[in-house]
Enzyme design. Sequence first.
Site, PDB file in Angstrom:
ATOM      1  N   THR A 125      41.321  26.540   3.476  1.00 45.66           N
ATOM      2  CA  THR A 125      42.240  26.176   2.388  1.00 45.66           C
ATOM      3  C   THR A 125      41.591  26.331   1.011  1.00 45.66           C
ATOM      4  O   THR A 125      40.365  26.166   0.875  1.00 45.66           O
ATOM      5  CB  THR A 125      42.676  24.707   2.581  1.00 45.66           C
ATOM      6  OG1 THR A 125      43.306  24.242   1.385  1.00 45.66           O
ATOM      7  CG2 THR A 125      41.502  23.788   2.868  1.00 45.66           C
ATOM      8  N   ASP A 126      42.424  26.562  -0.004  1.00 43.49           N
ATOM      9  CA  ASP A 126      41.898  26.621  -1.384  1.00 43.49           C
ATOM     10  C   ASP A 126      41.363  25.267  -1.845  1.00 43.49           C
ATOM     11  O   ASP A 126      40.632  25.176  -2.833  1.00 43.49           O
ATOM     12  CB  ASP A 126      42.961  27.154  -2.360  1.00 43.49           C
ATOM     13  CG  ASP A 126      44.218  26.301  -2.467  1.00 43.49           C
ATOM     14  OD1 ASP A 126      44.315  25.264  -1.786  1.00 43.49           O
ATOM     15  OD2 ASP A 126      45.125  26.690  -3.250  1.00 43.49           O
ATOM     16  N   GLU A 127      41.728  24.193  -1.123  1.00 45.20           N
ATOM     17  CA  GLU A 127      41.302  22.860  -1.562  1.00 45.20           C
ATOM     18  C   GLU A 127      39.793  22.653  -1.439  1.00 45.20           C
ATOM     19  O   GLU A 127      39.240  21.733  -2.037  1.00 45.20           O
ATOM     20  CB  GLU A 127      42.053  21.778  -0.780  1.00 45.20           C
ATOM     21  CG  GLU A 127      43.552  21.921  -0.946  1.00 45.20           C
ATOM     22  CD  GLU A 127      44.333  20.621  -0.842  1.00 45.20           C
ATOM     23  OE1 GLU A 127      43.726  19.569  -0.622  1.00 45.20           O
ATOM     24  OE2 GLU A 127      45.565  20.693  -0.976  1.00 45.20           O
ATOM     25  N   TYR A 149      40.355  15.105   3.442  1.00 45.80           N
ATOM     26  CA  TYR A 149      40.869  16.326   4.079  1.00 45.80           C
ATOM     27  C   TYR A 149      40.042  17.540   3.671  1.00 45.80           C
ATOM     28  O   TYR A 149      39.530  18.281   4.524  1.00 45.80           O
ATOM     29  CB  TYR A 149      42.344  16.547   3.706  1.00 45.80           C
ATOM     30  CG  TYR A 149      42.806  17.970   3.927  1.00 45.80           C
ATOM     31  CD1 TYR A 149      42.903  18.481   5.214  1.00 45.80           C
ATOM     32  CD2 TYR A 149      43.107  18.812   2.851  1.00 45.80           C
ATOM     33  CE1 TYR A 149      43.302  19.807   5.426  1.00 45.80           C
ATOM     34  CE2 TYR A 149      43.506  20.122   3.054  1.00 45.80           C
ATOM     35  CZ  TYR A 149      43.596  20.618   4.345  1.00 45.80           C
ATOM     36  OH  TYR A 149      43.977  21.926   4.543  1.00 45.80           O
ATOM     37  N   LYS A 153      37.521  20.138   5.802  1.00 44.71           N
ATOM     38  CA  LYS A 153      37.721  21.588   5.908  1.00 44.71           C
ATOM     39  C   LYS A 153      36.489  22.340   5.372  1.00 44.71           C
ATOM     40  O   LYS A 153      36.088  23.363   5.934  1.00 44.71           O
ATOM     41  CB  LYS A 153      38.978  22.011   5.136  1.00 44.71           C
ATOM     42  CG  LYS A 153      40.290  21.535   5.737  1.00 44.71           C
ATOM     43  CD  LYS A 153      40.555  22.055   7.129  1.00 44.71           C
ATOM     44  CE  LYS A 153      41.005  23.500   7.153  1.00 44.71           C
ATOM     45  NZ  LYS A 153      41.351  23.930   8.550  1.00 44.71           N
TER      46      LYS A 153
END
Length: 340
Positions: A125-127, A149, A153
Amino acid sequence: MKRILVTGGLGFIGSMFIRISLRERPELHIVNLDAITYAGNPANCAEVEGDTRYTFVKGDICNPSDLNLAIGSGVDAAVNFAAETHVDRSILDPAAFLRTDIFGNHTLLEACRKLGIGRFLQVSTDEVYGDISQGESVESDPVRPRSPYSASKAAADLQTLAYWHTYGTPVLITRGSNTYGPHQYLEKLVPLFITNLLDDEPVPIYGDGLQKRDWLHVEDHARGILHVLENGRCGEIYNLGGNNILTNLDVTRRLVSACGRSIETHVKHVADRQGHDRRYCLNVGKARQLGWGPRISFEEGLQQTVEWYKENESWWRPLKSQEFADYYNRQYAQRWNRSS
Ligand code: DAU
């Protein structure tokens, strides 16, 4: 590449990946290992259920014997979609994220290493880049995750790359931006707001609503993952973004109008998410160089998504009264009374 293990394939992006891959690659066989958690829905793979090239195995990526069962006589590649994905839930219960997103990734990597797998793709994810106030995140940027979260990741990404450097396991990582489209579980902004609006209920905007996200249609995201799996260079990361950077308020305005409601009556600013990242923005030059690019404009994709939820009430209506009702209450009950 003939036989692919997909984990978490009853979820939103995983099921789209399976449907598209089987539609467009006649030579493929897909084994779908899914634990059927709250976000996994067998209806998402109904289209491929009778297909002899599709095998479903119920099981947990944290459990080596479930993995052995799914891998069976061997697979050429694995794509890991299995994850806890909702930031707000990670704030309520981080442990579930550490278990599936980190330990599950490790168990799967181990099984694939022992098998001598041809390719392992970790869906990320970009997060993991964290909040960026300006500019774009490129793949070589350091990870700076800020929620339980995204920290989980990011840990999985680092672990995946460690398998490449240490054991030579042929890994790839994709980092996608905010994904929307049909079949998305109701907790996320787009499906939550659409279904509330269709029910004539208000929608909860966190804080000032000026946070920015980049929106990518699920079909473009799934195609991007397939493209990287087939064409990417092992040991590399590829950003997959839609180049649609919008504030949450902008997205909300479009949804309110597509559902025939009004901002004044249906939008409520509520207490902000703890540690809320203000902005993500991906540079997708590397994936474009590889030959991938999004095909669906945000206007077209959002309209199609609203229509899908209007026409498929039988898909989402039962969900509203199950696990989601309890979650919605836990997550939002206090929020409605506080505006910051
Ligand atoms: O960026 C990719 C990520 O996008 C994925 O890795 C995550 O799995 C996925 O959940 C998503 O994360 P977000 O937190 O950005 O998605 P969400 O739909 O929860 O929220 C989008 C934005 O809308 C975010 O700034 C929070 C805000 N929001 C969300 C909800 C659910 C609200 O203002 N009100 C809400 O009720």
